[in-house]
Design an enzyme around this catalytic site. Structure first.
Site, short mmCIF file in Angstrom:
data_model
loop_
_atom_site.label_atom_id
_atom_site.label_comp_id
_atom_site.label_asym_id
_atom_site.label_seq_id
_atom_site.Cartn_x
_atom_site.Cartn_y
_atom_site.Cartn_z
N CYS A 1 37.14 -10.68 -13.10
CA CYS A 1 38.12 -10.75 -12.02
C CYS A 1 39.40 -11.40 -12.56
O CYS A 1 39.84 -12.44 -12.07
CB CYS A 1 37.58 -11.49 -10.81
SG CYS A 1 36.98 -13.16 -11.14
N GLY B 1 25.77 -14.01 -6.48
CA GLY B 1 24.73 -13.08 -6.06
C GLY B 1 25.17 -11.81 -5.38
O GLY B 1 24.32 -10.97 -5.03
N GLY B 2 26.45 -11.60 -5.19
CA GLY B 2 26.91 -10.39 -4.52
C GLY B 2 26.46 -9.13 -5.24
O GLY B 2 25.94 -8.19 -4.62
N LYS B 3 26.62 -9.09 -6.55
CA LYS B 3 26.24 -7.89 -7.31
C LYS B 3 24.73 -7.76 -7.39
O LYS B 3 24.20 -6.64 -7.39
CB LYS B 3 26.89 -7.94 -8.70
CG LYS B 3 28.42 -7.88 -8.64
CD LYS B 3 29.05 -8.03 -10.01
CE LYS B 3 30.57 -8.05 -9.90
NZ LYS B 3 31.08 -9.23 -9.17
N ASP C 1 21.61 -16.57 -14.87
CA ASP C 1 22.80 -17.42 -14.83
C ASP C 1 22.44 -18.77 -15.46
O ASP C 1 21.27 -19.17 -15.45
CB ASP C 1 23.29 -17.62 -13.39
CG ASP C 1 24.76 -18.02 -13.33
OD1 ASP C 1 25.62 -17.12 -13.19
OD2 ASP C 1 25.05 -19.23 -13.44
N CYS D 1 25.16 -13.31 -15.82
CA CYS D 1 26.10 -14.22 -15.14
C CYS D 1 26.15 -13.84 -13.66
O CYS D 1 27.20 -13.49 -13.12
CB CYS D 1 27.48 -14.19 -15.78
SG CYS D 1 27.48 -14.44 -17.57
N ALA D 2 25.00 -13.91 -13.01
CA ALA D 2 24.79 -13.27 -11.70
C ALA D 2 25.35 -14.02 -10.50
O ALA D 2 25.70 -13.41 -9.49
CB ALA D 2 23.30 -13.06 -11.49
N ALA D 3 25.40 -15.36 -10.56
CA ALA D 3 25.80 -16.13 -9.37
C ALA D 3 27.24 -15.79 -8.98
O ALA D 3 28.07 -15.49 -9.84
CB ALA D 3 25.67 -17.62 -9.67
#
Length: 411
Positions: free
Chosen positions: A350, A238-240, A255, A234-236
């Protein structure tokens, strides 16, 4: 009527408030449509500010409105919505009462206009009428957030500052000084809110990206990669993914949304970082290779972002929490299946809801790797169970941070 200066901004704010409260839309989504007819960034910013302050102080504004009426207005009545934004402008944005009246009453006609004028005038004449120091939360929200509710409410009062994540941590001190910011951790710079992002040094060079300090913590807890393989699930947006790539990990970013993955690609291109991009549904996808670590930043209610997205306080209830918790549990089960012996799992949301945090962590049948104080920015401590839980009431003197739950395990 549309020629009245400032009226389009108020109309857009009203549209945003109603979409959030009556249709459950996100403030971020409805902004795109509500602001498209407004010319100029100043009026767009004003509309956002009116809507944001109205939602931050909604319960208190409603109590004021009710106190000036013999018979309360229905919560979905348009005069109530207009009165909310009128009071928010007067009490939070310091708009003079005559300007409030001139730009808000044209949103109504006939009897509703006279009603709103009368209620606002009554409240305006009260000596010492002020909002409380911190917003009043709805009882169900206070119950969910427990003994941290007041601290979180205090953290909602002011929109957050701007946090940057650096590609090269060795430049932290130098860049913080050059940008006039502060740093709360290696690779982090905090600037005052309202800073124009595209005008900052090295934006086009891709030396940094925008990412709340709390949002950087899950990837930080994996440490340096040294070429090892990691799946950013669940990457979007993209910060991580960028954090992990910059830390030397061989990253696979997965994602379900092609549109959101386009943002990952754009961010990677701007920063010059590399990752394998996969569009797939994590509930049906199967990896062709094994990973040394999996970072699952799961879809969630995002109540931890309430200081920047005050709509979540009013949109999110038990139904939404239960739906997200069910999805999180399914994703965790998949991630655990894919882990070979000796690999590490990071789970993060979050969210401020225990159903999405502690309850999910307790369902993981792996050996916990407790998070330590030494791994965290100063002022943050792990829970007694070795998890990390942040909220907007923490690091308040330095500008606060978003709410996150993070757990770590090894197979």
């Amino acid at each position: 009527m549309s020629d009245i200066s400032g009226l389009p901004a108020r109309r857009a704010a009203l549209q945003m408030i109603d979409a959030v409260l009556h249709r459950g839309e996100t403030l971020e989504t409805v902004e795109r449509n509500a602001l498209r007819r407004i010319r100029g960034p100043a009026d767009q910013a004003l509309a956002r500010a009116i809507a944001g302050e109205t939602l931050r102080w909604l319960t208190d504004l409603d109590m004021m409105i009710d106190s000036a009426m013999k018979k309360p207005l229905p919560h979905d009545a348009k005069p109530r919505s207009v009165l909310r934004l009128m009071l928010a402008q007067w009490l939070r944005l310091d708009t003079p009462p005559h300007a409030v009246i001139a730009t808000a009453l044209p949103l109504l006609t006939g009897g509703p206009r006279r009603l709103a004028h009368g209620v606002f005038s009554t409240l305006n004449k009260r000596d010492g009428l002020v909002l409380p120091d911190i917003p009043t939360l709805a009882p169900e929200v206070e119950f969910r957030w427990g003994d941290r509710a007041d601290a979180i409410a205090a953290g909602i009062v002011t929109p957050p500052p701007l946090d940057l994540a650096l590609k090269d941590w060795s430049q932290t001190e130098e860049r913080a000084e050059a940008m006039g910011g502060i740093s709360l951790a290696p690779g982090h710079i905090r600037l005052p809110r309202g800073t124009p992002i595209d005008q900052l040094p090295s934006y086009k060079d891709g030396d940094w990206w925008v990412q709340d300090l709390a949002a950087t913590l899950p990837a930080r807890l994996l440490g340096p990669g040294a070429g090892k393989r990691v799946l950013d699930l669940c990457a979007a947006p993209g910060g991580k993914t960028m954090q992990l790539a910059a830390a030397g990990w061989n990253v696979t970013a997965l994602d379900i949304s092609e549109r959101r993955l386009d943002r990952v690609r754009q961010n990677l291109e701007r920063t010059g970082l590399q990752a394998e991009i996969i569009k797939a549904n994590a509930l049906t996808w199967r990896p062709a290779k094994q990973f040394d670590a999996i970072l699952l930043d799961a879809p969630c209610t995002a109540t931890g972002t309430c200081r920047r997205h005050p709509d979540v306080v009013h949109r999110i209830g038990e139904r939404q929490i239960e739906e997200q918790a069910e999805l999180q549990n399914a994703l965790l089960e998949r991630a655990v299946e894919w882990l070979p012996e000796g690999s590490t799992l990071i789970y993060a949301v979050c969210s401020l809801e225990s159903s999405e945090g502690e309850a999910q962590a307790e369902s993981v049948n792996l050996a916990p790797v407790p998070i330590t104080s030494e791994e965290l920015p100063g002022g943050l401590e792990p829970t007694k169970d070795g998890w990390l839980k942040t909220d907007p009431g923490m690091l308040a003197d330095a500008g606060g941070l978003d709410g996150f739950f993070v757990g770590r395990w090894r197979k």
